[in-house]
Design an enzyme around this catalytic site. Structure first.
Site, PDB file in Angstrom:
ATOM      1  N   GLY A  83      36.028  -8.444  -0.116  1.00  0.00           N
ATOM      2  CA  GLY A  83      35.679  -8.035   1.212  1.00  0.00           C
ATOM      3  C   GLY A  83      35.733  -9.282   2.317  1.00  0.00           C
ATOM      4  O   GLY A  83      35.770  -9.245   3.570  1.00  0.00           O
ATOM      5  N   LYS A  85      37.418 -18.228   0.607  1.00  0.00           N
ATOM      6  CA  LYS A  85      36.350 -17.270   0.653  1.00  0.00           C
ATOM      7  C   LYS A  85      35.743 -17.224   2.001  1.00  0.00           C
ATOM      8  O   LYS A  85      35.351 -18.678   2.601  1.00  0.00           O
ATOM      9  CB  LYS A  85      35.237 -17.367  -0.477  1.00  0.00           C
ATOM     10  N   ASP A 113      32.501  -8.586   8.439  1.00  0.00           N
ATOM     11  CA  ASP A 113      33.345  -9.281   9.378  1.00  0.00           C
ATOM     12  C   ASP A 113      34.282 -10.187   8.452  1.00  0.00           C
ATOM     13  O   ASP A 113      35.258 -10.743   8.965  1.00  0.00           O
ATOM     14  CB  ASP A 113      32.546 -10.304  10.361  1.00  0.00           C
ATOM     15  N   ARG A 154      35.957  -9.517 -12.892  1.00  0.00           N
ATOM     16  CA  ARG A 154      34.330  -9.425 -13.435  1.00  0.00           C
ATOM     17  C   ARG A 154      34.294  -8.277 -14.108  1.00  0.00           C
ATOM     18  O   ARG A 154      35.128  -7.236 -14.148  1.00  0.00           O
ATOM     19  CB  ARG A 154      33.818  -9.082 -12.002  1.00  0.00           C
ATOM     20  N   ASP A 188      29.390  -6.856 -10.517  1.00  0.00           N
ATOM     21  CA  ASP A 188      30.382  -7.497  -9.698  1.00  0.00           C
ATOM     22  C   ASP A 188      30.361  -8.975  -9.739  1.00  0.00           C
ATOM     23  O   ASP A 188      31.378  -9.855  -9.243  1.00  0.00           O
ATOM     24  CB  ASP A 188      30.724  -6.762  -8.248  1.00  0.00           C
ATOM     25  N   ASP A 210      29.550 -16.577  -7.877  1.00  0.00           N
ATOM     26  CA  ASP A 210      28.689 -16.034  -6.756  1.00  0.00           C
ATOM     27  C   ASP A 210      27.463 -16.765  -6.375  1.00  0.00           C
ATOM     28  O   ASP A 210      26.627 -15.919  -6.698  1.00  0.00           O
ATOM     29  CB  ASP A 210      28.812 -14.635  -6.680  1.00  0.00           C
TER      30      ASP A 210
HETATM   31  P1  AMP Z   1      28.422 -10.612  -2.516  1.00  0.00           P
HETATM   32  O1  AMP Z   1      26.788 -10.140  -2.180  1.00  0.00           O
HETATM   33  O2  AMP Z   1      28.862 -12.068  -1.940  1.00  0.00           O
HETATM   34  O3  AMP Z   1      28.488 -10.699  -3.966  1.00  0.00           O
HETATM   35  O4  AMP Z   1      29.204  -9.480  -2.018  1.00  0.00           O
HETATM   36  C1  AMP Z   1      29.280  -8.098  -2.355  1.00  0.00           C
HETATM   37  C2  AMP Z   1      30.273  -7.321  -1.834  1.00  0.00           C
HETATM   38  O5  AMP Z   1      30.195  -7.583  -0.271  1.00  0.00           O
HETATM   39  C3  AMP Z   1      31.809  -7.843  -1.959  1.00  0.00           C
HETATM   40  O6  AMP Z   1      32.491  -6.659  -2.108  1.00  0.00           O
HETATM   41  C4  AMP Z   1      31.876  -8.948  -0.753  1.00  0.00           C
HETATM   42  O7  AMP Z   1      33.318  -8.739  -0.715  1.00  0.00           O
HETATM   43  C5  AMP Z   1      31.357  -7.855   0.302  1.00  0.00           C
HETATM   44  N1  AMP Z   1      30.999  -8.809   1.265  1.00  0.00           N
HETATM   45  C6  AMP Z   1      30.109  -9.602   1.294  1.00  0.00           C
HETATM   46  N2  AMP Z   1      29.861 -10.412   2.712  1.00  0.00           N
HETATM   47  C7  AMP Z   1      30.713  -9.803   3.425  1.00  0.00           C
HETATM   48  C8  AMP Z   1      31.364 -10.042   4.753  1.00  0.00           C
HETATM   49  N3  AMP Z   1      30.779 -10.812   5.682  1.00  0.00           N
HETATM   50  N4  AMP Z   1      32.540  -9.161   5.219  1.00  0.00           N
HETATM   51  C9  AMP Z   1      32.882  -8.441   4.226  1.00  0.00           C
HETATM   52  N5  AMP Z   1      32.502  -8.008   3.035  1.00  0.00           N
HETATM   53  C10 AMP Z   1      31.518  -8.782   2.538  1.00  0.00           C
HETATM   54 MG    MG Z   2      30.019 -11.152  -5.211  1.00  0.00          MG
END
Ligand code: AMP
Ligand code: MG
Length: 494
Positions: free
Chosen positions: A93, A114, A126, A184, A252, A262
């Site tokens: 995302g 990232k 965002d 993953r 994930d 991550d």
């Molecule tokens: P994470 O907590 O970084 O492992 O992310 C978990 C999920 O949330 C993943 O699908 C990320 O791509 C999405 N995600 C985290 N932060 C954002 C952000 N600022 N904008 C869009 N998607 C996000």
């Molecule tokens: Mg993640």
């Protein structure tokens, strides 16, 4: 001859997989890219010309403003269990995979941006990253690599010149992450949840060719499962041996290649307490320090479930195969962890009573809230003889209890070679002096965010690049936080 962008050696096998594995999407350009740091050694190793990367065109690529011809930016699809609840569609995302390169050891590595802007997987987010979490990931991932623990790497950090809005406006940044792959457990879950057996099979073979080429023979899927189990068991053992707490061990965030991936609210423990949790989002302590092996096993069980249709035609048989493979986790973890602990206290042979000796030390550490890293580092010095034990002893509240332990330890170490300085050197090679302590990471982030000062960031990276070395000039970095410096919580990197 100057490096030409057209010579960038991207070679993208993931983008050759079926369309439903990803969405093709370029990074979204940012206002004003500025290089914060380039990891030149890593760039060299990846055959990515460091001077070009540091040039205006290179920085434009690292910020997502320029997509080189051979790159094929994609956001990958995955699902995942987050804190135990299944989310069928997560995906990248806020990241795009630019492509893959083959490094100087012949290993294929993903190059991912990232914080590169929204994608169809953003779910209202965002797509961006703030500078603080980018610096944290850069520091901790590079520290893990220097410690010798499998991890994604950080190739570069750039600021975007744009704010990101969290509780407040923060400077935006993009991290260039390097991974053996970004596949993953959640990638398998994505297709399993859709009953897409064909995709599962393609993914499994992609993984075998890329990460587990020795897996073959009559039962490749069973062998794959066991290989992934073994790498996760080894990884989590190594985390525990340095006091690392991942913080968000969702499926994930569990790499099929067995790398630490991550870095959100991750942290290294100062005072030893097996129940330590830092993450502000982990209210129930699901991902506490000592729970990490059990959670890894839980995540691997989710992985095994995705493979059931491949493991055998008959469901009972498939479940049996999966069970047998998962059973290998515990002995593998225990063996790796105990061997690591033995080495940490300077034992290189095995005796039955060693486990009691180790357990009693950990108990004494917990009772005294002894600093995890300092305890083992100071024990290295104690090994030269009673004249070296003062610093170690000072970490324990109950002097007579630790003296009893020390005398048992001395009796035990006397049973084997090497001795004295030689043993100390071996012990120091597994007991780091320098870890990315939370209060240091916080101070780096404060200096960068509040004052635009990246000096502390550079210095911390320098210290952490040689974690096992004795460097008196950096002594202060080995110290635990003063009471007012203690960081009690870390926040998710979103
Ligand atoms: P994470 O907590 O970084 O492992 O992310 C978990 C999920 O949330 C993943 O699908 C990320 O791509 C999405 N995600 C985290 N932060 C954002 C952000 N600022 N904008 C869009 N998607 C996000
Ligand atoms: Mg993640």
């Amino acid at each position: 001859m100057p490096f030409r962008e057209s010579a960038l050696p991207f070679d993208n096998t993931y983008a050759r997989l079926p369309d439903r594995f990803f969405v093709r999407i370029p990074p979204r350009p940012v206002a004003e890219p500025k290089l914060v740091r380039l990891n030149r050694d890593l760039a060299q190793h990846l055959n990515l010309a460091p001077d070009w990367l540091a040039s205006a065109d290179g920085v434009a690529m690292l910020a997502g403003n320029r997509v080189p011809e051979s790159a094929e930016p994609i956001a990958t699809a995955y699902a995942g269990h987050q804190f135990g609840s299944f989310v069928p569609r997560l995906g990248d995302g806020r990241a795009v995979l630019l492509g893959e390169v083959v490094d100087r050891d012949g290993n294929r590595r993903d190059i991912q941006l990232k914080g590169s802007g929204p994608t169809p997987f953003s779910r209202g987010g965002d797509g961006r990253a703030a500078l603080g979490p980018v610096l944290r990931e850069y520091i901790v991932s590079e520290a893990m690599a220097a410690l010798g623990i499998p991890t994604t790497r950080s190739l570069a950090a750039v600021t975007t010149g744009e704010p990101v809005f969290r509780e407040t406006a923060l400077p935006g940044a993009v991290l260039t992450r390097v991974a053996s792959s970004h596949i993953r457990v959640g990638t398998f879950q994505y297709f399993a949840a859709r009953g897409d057996l064909e995709a599962l099979r393609s993914l499994a073979w992609h993984v075998i060719e890329r990460h587990y080429p020795n897996v073959a023979g009559a039962e490749p899927y069973r062998a794959l499962l066991e290989a992934v189990v073994a790498r996760q068991a080894d990884l989590v053992a190594q985390w525990l041996l340095v006091g690392f707490i991942h913080g968000v061990m969702n499926t994930d965030n569990t790499s099929i290649a067995g790398e630490t991936i991550d870095y959100g609210p991750c942290a290294f423990m100062d005072e030893y307490d097996p129940a330590t949790v830092f993450s502000s989002i982990d209210q129930l302590g699901r991902y506490a320090y000592a729970r990490q092996p059990a959670i890894a096993h839980w995540n691997l069980t989710r992985f095994a479930e995705t493979l059931l249709p491949l493991l055998a035609d008959n469901e009972d048989k498939a479940v049996e195969e999966a069970r047998e493979a998962l059973k290998t986790f515990e002995p593998r973890f225990e063996a790796r962890f105990n061997a690591g602990l033995r080495r940490k206290i300077g034992l290189f042979t095995e005796r039955d009573e060693d486990l009691d000796l180790l357990r009693d030390l950990l108990e004494a550490m917990a009772d005294s809230k002894a600093d995890f890293t300092l305890t083992f580092r100071r024990l290295c010095h104690a090994v030269i003889g009673p004249e070296g034990e003062q610093g170690f002893r000072a970490l324990f509240a109950d002097g007579s209890a630790i003296d009893t332990w020390m005398s048992r330890w001395r009796t035990r170490t006397a049973m084997e070679q090497p001795d004295g300085a030689a043993r100390r050197a071996v012990m120091q090679s597994v007991n780091p002096a320098f870890i990315p302590r939370n209060h240091r990471v916080e101070a780096v982030i404060r200096a960068a965010e509040d004052r635009g000062d990246f000096g502390p960031f550079e210095e911390l990276l320098e210290v952490l690049s040689a974690p096992y070395a004795d460097r008196p000039e950096f002594e202060a970095y080995a110290a635990p936080p003063a009471p007012e410096e203690r960081v009690l919580q870390t926040f998710c990197g979103t």
